[in-house]
Design a protein around this motif. Structure first.
Motif, PDB file in Angstrom:
ATOM      1  N   ALA A 112      45.976 -64.274   2.995  1.00 22.20           N
ATOM      2  CA  ALA A 112      44.541 -64.058   2.814  1.00 22.20           C
ATOM      3  C   ALA A 112      44.139 -64.446   1.394  1.00 22.20           C
ATOM      4  O   ALA A 112      44.854 -64.136   0.431  1.00 22.20           O
ATOM      5  CB  ALA A 112      44.209 -62.598   3.084  1.00 22.20           C
ATOM      6  N   MET A 113      43.005 -65.107   1.282  1.00 24.85           N
ATOM      7  CA  MET A 113      42.521 -65.580  -0.012  1.00 24.85           C
ATOM      8  C   MET A 113      41.081 -65.126  -0.219  1.00 24.85           C
ATOM      9  O   MET A 113      40.225 -65.320   0.652  1.00 24.85           O
ATOM     10  CB  MET A 113      42.594 -67.105  -0.082  1.00 24.85           C
ATOM     11  N   SER A 114      40.819 -64.542  -1.372  1.00 26.68           N
ATOM     12  CA  SER A 114      39.457 -64.150  -1.711  1.00 26.68           C
ATOM     13  C   SER A 114      38.709 -65.336  -2.310  1.00 26.68           C
ATOM     14  O   SER A 114      39.298 -66.384  -2.616  1.00 26.68           O
ATOM     15  CB  SER A 114      39.478 -62.996  -2.709  1.00 26.68           C
ATOM     16  N   ALA A 115      37.397 -65.169  -2.515  1.00 27.26           N
ATOM     17  CA  ALA A 115      36.604 -66.227  -3.138  1.00 27.26           C
ATOM     18  C   ALA A 115      37.097 -66.501  -4.556  1.00 27.26           C
ATOM     19  O   ALA A 115      37.134 -67.649  -5.010  1.00 27.26           O
ATOM     20  CB  ALA A 115      35.132 -65.828  -3.146  1.00 27.26           C
ATOM     21  N   GLU A 116      37.480 -65.438  -5.267  1.00 26.04           N
ATOM     22  CA  GLU A 116      38.010 -65.622  -6.624  1.00 26.04           C
ATOM     23  C   GLU A 116      39.323 -66.399  -6.596  1.00 26.04           C
ATOM     24  O   GLU A 116      39.562 -67.266  -7.448  1.00 26.04           O
ATOM     25  CB  GLU A 116      38.238 -64.257  -7.278  1.00 26.04           C
TER      26      GLU A 116
ATOM     27  N   HIS B  19      40.267 -68.662  -4.430  1.00 30.88           N
ATOM     28  CA  HIS B  19      39.968 -70.077  -4.175  1.00 30.88           C
ATOM     29  C   HIS B  19      39.457 -70.769  -5.441  1.00 30.88           C
ATOM     30  O   HIS B  19      39.707 -71.963  -5.652  1.00 30.88           O
ATOM     31  CB  HIS B  19      38.936 -70.205  -3.049  1.00 30.88           C
ATOM     32  N   ALA B  20      38.744 -70.041  -6.293  1.00 31.57           N
ATOM     33  CA  ALA B  20      38.137 -70.638  -7.490  1.00 31.57           C
ATOM     34  C   ALA B  20      39.110 -70.737  -8.653  1.00 31.57           C
ATOM     35  O   ALA B  20      38.881 -71.527  -9.575  1.00 31.57           O
ATOM     36  CB  ALA B  20      36.913 -69.826  -7.905  1.00 31.57           C
ATOM     37  N   THR B  21      40.190 -69.957  -8.631  1.00 32.99           N
ATOM     38  CA  THR B  21      41.054 -69.873  -9.815  1.00 32.99           C
ATOM     39  C   THR B  21      42.496 -70.311  -9.571  1.00 32.99           C
ATOM     40  O   THR B  21      43.261 -70.416 -10.535  1.00 32.99           O
ATOM     41  CB  THR B  21      41.079 -68.430 -10.351  1.00 32.99           C
ATOM     42  N   LEU B  22      42.861 -70.559  -8.321  1.00 39.90           N
ATOM     43  CA  LEU B  22      44.252 -70.892  -8.007  1.00 39.90           C
ATOM     44  C   LEU B  22      44.383 -72.320  -7.505  1.00 39.90           C
ATOM     45  O   LEU B  22      43.402 -72.921  -7.047  1.00 39.90           O
ATOM     46  CB  LEU B  22      44.778 -69.931  -6.934  1.00 39.90           C
ATOM     47  N   PRO B  23      45.575 -72.889  -7.567  1.00 44.34           N
ATOM     48  CA  PRO B  23      45.793 -74.199  -6.949  1.00 44.34           C
ATOM     49  C   PRO B  23      45.628 -74.101  -5.428  1.00 44.34           C
ATOM     50  O   PRO B  23      45.578 -73.009  -4.851  1.00 44.34           O
ATOM     51  CB  PRO B  23      47.250 -74.532  -7.312  1.00 44.34           C
ATOM     52  N   ARG B  24      45.569 -75.236  -4.822  1.00 48.49           N
ATOM     53  CA  ARG B  24      45.439 -75.283  -3.359  1.00 48.49           C
ATOM     54  C   ARG B  24      46.694 -74.707  -2.704  1.00 48.49           C
ATOM     55  O   ARG B  24      47.816 -74.968  -3.139  1.00 48.49           O
ATOM     56  CB  ARG B  24      45.239 -76.734  -2.920  1.00 48.49           C
ATOM     57  N   ILE B  25      46.493 -73.896  -1.661  1.00 50.35           N
ATOM     58  CA  ILE B  25      47.603 -73.253  -0.973  1.00 50.35           C
ATOM     59  C   ILE B  25      48.116 -74.173   0.139  1.00 50.35           C
ATOM     60  O   ILE B  25      47.342 -74.688   0.955  1.00 50.35           O
ATOM     61  CB  ILE B  25      47.177 -71.900  -0.369  1.00 50.35           C
ATOM     62  N   MET B  26      49.429 -74.374   0.162  1.00 47.85           N
ATOM     63  CA  MET B  26      50.078 -75.178   1.194  1.00 47.85           C
ATOM     64  C   MET B  26      51.163 -74.343   1.866  1.00 47.85           C
ATOM     65  O   MET B  26      51.726 -73.434   1.257  1.00 47.85           O
ATOM     66  CB  MET B  26      50.710 -76.435   0.586  1.00 47.85           C
ATOM     67  N   VAL B  27      51.438 -74.669   3.126  1.00 52.03           N
ATOM     68  CA  VAL B  27      52.538 -74.036   3.849  1.00 52.03           C
ATOM     69  C   VAL B  27      53.652 -75.062   3.990  1.00 52.03           C
ATOM     70  O   VAL B  27      53.422 -76.187   4.460  1.00 52.03           O
ATOM     71  CB  VAL B  27      52.095 -73.531   5.226  1.00 52.03           C
ATOM     72  N   SER B  28      54.840 -74.695   3.569  1.00 48.48           N
ATOM     73  CA  SER B  28      55.967 -75.627   3.596  1.00 48.48           C
ATOM     74  C   SER B  28      56.323 -76.030   5.024  1.00 48.48           C
ATOM     75  O   SER B  28      56.070 -75.282   5.985  1.00 48.48           O
ATOM     76  CB  SER B  28      57.198 -74.983   2.926  1.00 48.48           C
ATOM     77  N   GLY B  29      56.928 -77.205   5.143  1.00 54.63           N
ATOM     78  CA  GLY B  29      57.340 -77.714   6.446  1.00 54.63           C
ATOM     79  C   GLY B  29      58.497 -76.924   7.036  1.00 54.63           C
ATOM     80  O   GLY B  29      59.196 -76.180   6.333  1.00 54.63           O
ATOM     81  N   ASP B  30      58.707 -77.109   8.327  1.00 56.33           N
ATOM     82  CA  ASP B  30      59.773 -76.408   9.046  1.00 56.33           C
ATOM     83  C   ASP B  30      61.141 -76.885   8.566  1.00 56.33           C
ATOM     84  O   ASP B  30      61.387 -78.085   8.445  1.00 56.33           O
ATOM     85  CB  ASP B  30      59.619 -76.656  10.544  1.00 56.33           C
ATOM     86  N   THR B  31      62.030 -75.924   8.274  1.00 55.64           N
ATOM     87  CA  THR B  31      63.372 -76.264   7.803  1.00 55.64           C
ATOM     88  C   THR B  31      64.454 -75.723   8.735  1.00 55.64           C
ATOM     89  O   THR B  31      65.620 -75.653   8.348  1.00 55.64           O
ATOM     90  CB  THR B  31      63.615 -75.691   6.384  1.00 55.64           C
ATOM     91  N   SER B  32      64.086 -75.361   9.961  1.00 56.20           N
ATOM     92  CA  SER B  32      65.052 -74.738  10.877  1.00 56.20           C
ATOM     93  C   SER B  32      66.178 -75.687  11.267  1.00 56.20           C
ATOM     94  O   SER B  32      67.251 -75.241  11.684  1.00 56.20           O
ATOM     95  CB  SER B  32      64.329 -74.235  12.130  1.00 56.20           C
ATOM     96  N   ARG B  33      65.953 -76.988  11.124  1.00 58.58           N
ATOM     97  CA  ARG B  33      66.997 -77.947  11.500  1.00 58.58           C
ATOM     98  C   ARG B  33      68.118 -78.020  10.471  1.00 58.58           C
ATOM     99  O   ARG B  33      69.177 -78.608  10.739  1.00 58.58           O
ATOM    100  CB  ARG B  33      66.385 -79.336  11.696  1.00 58.58           C
TER     101      ARG B  33
END
Length: 506
Positions: free
Chosen positions: A142-146, A148-162
């Motif tokens: 969860a991301m607040s408005a603050e 989003h304004a103060t942090l880098p862009r959030i990414m989800v890492s790729g699947d590593t199950s293999r």
């Protein structure tokens, strides 16, 4: 009558051998002379990007490294410097070619479980409007408005199950974090020269980070970082590995090469413990060693960082790590508040941050050590600079049972003699007076009990505040340019050149 002494005539074969030897010596001497004259007439010059300060101070009459020429262009208000990058080729270097923070992309490894506690560290140093970066998590948060304004862009890492993970002491998230570099290189970002990796509890001094990266040609393969403070850590994992929490930088070309081979490389090392081990294993396969920069700080220690910060090595202060593990760097503050306090001097003179100056009050026989922007120590008696530049062991090793011999550097014990216990003054304020080009930093005494001292020396206990005046020097780390270039793989010779006039003009 004396007998006549006869001389045996020289055989034709011996005469021919002597002639061949004379010709061979002449040939070798001529070759050496020609090579020497050629080297003197066109020596190797710095292939680094030249600092803006050095470029700006060169004029048309000042010889450059290796006899290059500097010219003043009437059309544009900047100095142009031609620096030979290799024999037979010139490279145009201008102030506009210097690496800036816009050329850097940060990759921050984070975990959703502790995200709410760690994200405030990132907010202390990341500036969304001038910096580029991504926080890589294992799942959405969860991301607040603050946020989003103060942090880098959030990414989800790729699947590593293999990928297989066999280390029983570690966690398979190490695979996900190791792949962040390749995932960013795959994004096709424009204008990138460097990818810089760090953790969610890493704090970067970004101005000093850029100063360090400017020393290296981003078009070549560079893997820049530092080892652990714990000698045992370096033994157990790798002494040639950049520790990810302290941060490390990878040039764009090397990151692209990593992107092509990293998945296959990771699959070959299922038994490794951490992410930075896997990155280093792939670097080894590519033949790229670690370039050490001591300003990247992993801080694999517990306790109080005072001893390390008050005797910082002579190098730009680039990063802090493990802020959740150690005590706040300023007393009577939270950890985040302490970092915010450090930002005050960082804004007015980042180049001088944490740099140690040692001086003496002869009339009182006091030793004074200033770690600019952090703290001042006042000690009775005269301690040599050799002692003062050694960190005091106010901290514990990452392996708590290990003693002081388990550090990768020299340390000294905390003073047991009551009279040698330092009076410590922490930064309370910092100001910049632009009109006179001076910084004024104020340090207030840390209130802790001092044991009685029987020495017949002046007592510092009445001093409550120390004020330090200093001229800021943004080009403090641009003084020297040492360059190495190998002319031939066969010869095995490397030539180095350093231009003294750059030192004088800068």
């Amino acid at each position: 009558m004396k007998p006549t002494q006869l001389t045996r005539p020289t055989p034709p074969a011996a005469a021919a051998t002597k002639l061949i030897l004379i010709l061979l010596i002449f040939f070798i001497s001529s070759t050496y002379l020609i090579h020497t004259l050629r080297l003197l007439s066109n020596p190797t010059t710095c292939h680094h990007i030249v600092s803006a300060a050095a470029v700006a101070n060169l004029t048309s009459t000042t010889p450059t490294l290796g006899g290059g020429s500097s010219i003043r262009s009437p059309e544009i208000s900047q100095t142009i410097l031609f620096v030979p990058d290799h024999p037979g080729a010139n490279k145009l270097v201008t102030a506009r070619d210097l690496t800036e923070i816009s050329h850097v992309v940060f990759g921050i490894a984070a975990s959703s479980k502790i995200w709410d506690r760690r994200k405030d560290y990132i907010k202390t140093w990341f500036r969304p409007h001038t910096m580029r970066g991504f926080v890589w998590l294992d799942k959405r948060v969860a991301m607040s408005a603050e946020d989003h304004a103060t942090l880098p862009r959030i990414m989800v890492s790729g699947d590593t199950s293999r990928f297989e993970y066999r280390n029983k002491q570690g966690h398979r998230s190490a695979i996900r974090i190791a792949r962040i570099l390749a995932e960013m290189a795959r994004m096709g970002l424009e204008g990138v020269r460097w990818f810089v990796m760090g953790d969610d509890d890493t704090v970067f001094v970004t101005e000093n980070l850029v100063r360090v990266l400017r020393k290296y040609d981003h078009e070549k393969w560079w893997y820049v970082g530092s080892s652990s403070e714990s000698h045992l850590q370096n033994m157990y994992f790798s002494g040639g590995m950049a520790y990810g929490g302290g941060g490390f930088a990878v040039s764009y070309g090397l990151a692209k090469e990593m992107e092509r081979m990293q998945d296959r490389c990771i699959a070959r090392y299922p038994g490794l413990y951490g992410s930075d081990e896997r990155v280093q294993a792939c670097m080894a396969e590519l033949g790229v060693p670690l370039t050490r920069e001591l300003g990247f700080h992993q801080y694999d220690v517990y306790g109080n960082l005072f001893g390390l910060l008050a005797a910082h090595p002579v190098t730009p202060f680039v990063s802090l790590h493990h802020l959740d593990v150690v005590e706040p760097i300023f007393p009577n503050m939270s950890r985040v508040q302490a970092v915010e306090q450090l930002k005050i001097p960082m804004k007015i003179d980042s180049a001088g941050l944490m740099q140690q100056s040692i001086c003496y009050d002869r009339s009182r026989n006091w030793t004074i050590s200033v770690s600019w922007g952090f703290a001042v120590q006042l000690i009775r008696g005269v301690l040599s600079p050799r002692e003062m530049e050694m960190p005091t062991r106010t901290f514990l090793n990452w392996y708590r049972r290990a003693d002081y011999t388990a550090y990768a550097f020299n340390t000294r014990p905390v003073a047991r003699t009551p009279c040698l216990k330092p009076f410590v003054f922490y930064l309370s304020s910092a100001r910049m007076y632009s009109g006179i080009n001076r910084t004024v930093t104020e340090y207030s005494r840390h209130r802790v009990p001092h044991p009685p001292c029987r020495w017949k020396l002046a007592d510092p206990s009445s001093i409550q505040t120390i004020i330090v005046h200093k001229a800021p020097d943004p080009h403090l780390w641009d003084r020297v340019c040492f360059c190495f270039h190998s002319h031939s793989l066969d010869s095995g010779h490397a030539y180095a050149s350093a231009e003294e006039e750059l030192l004088q003009d800068a």
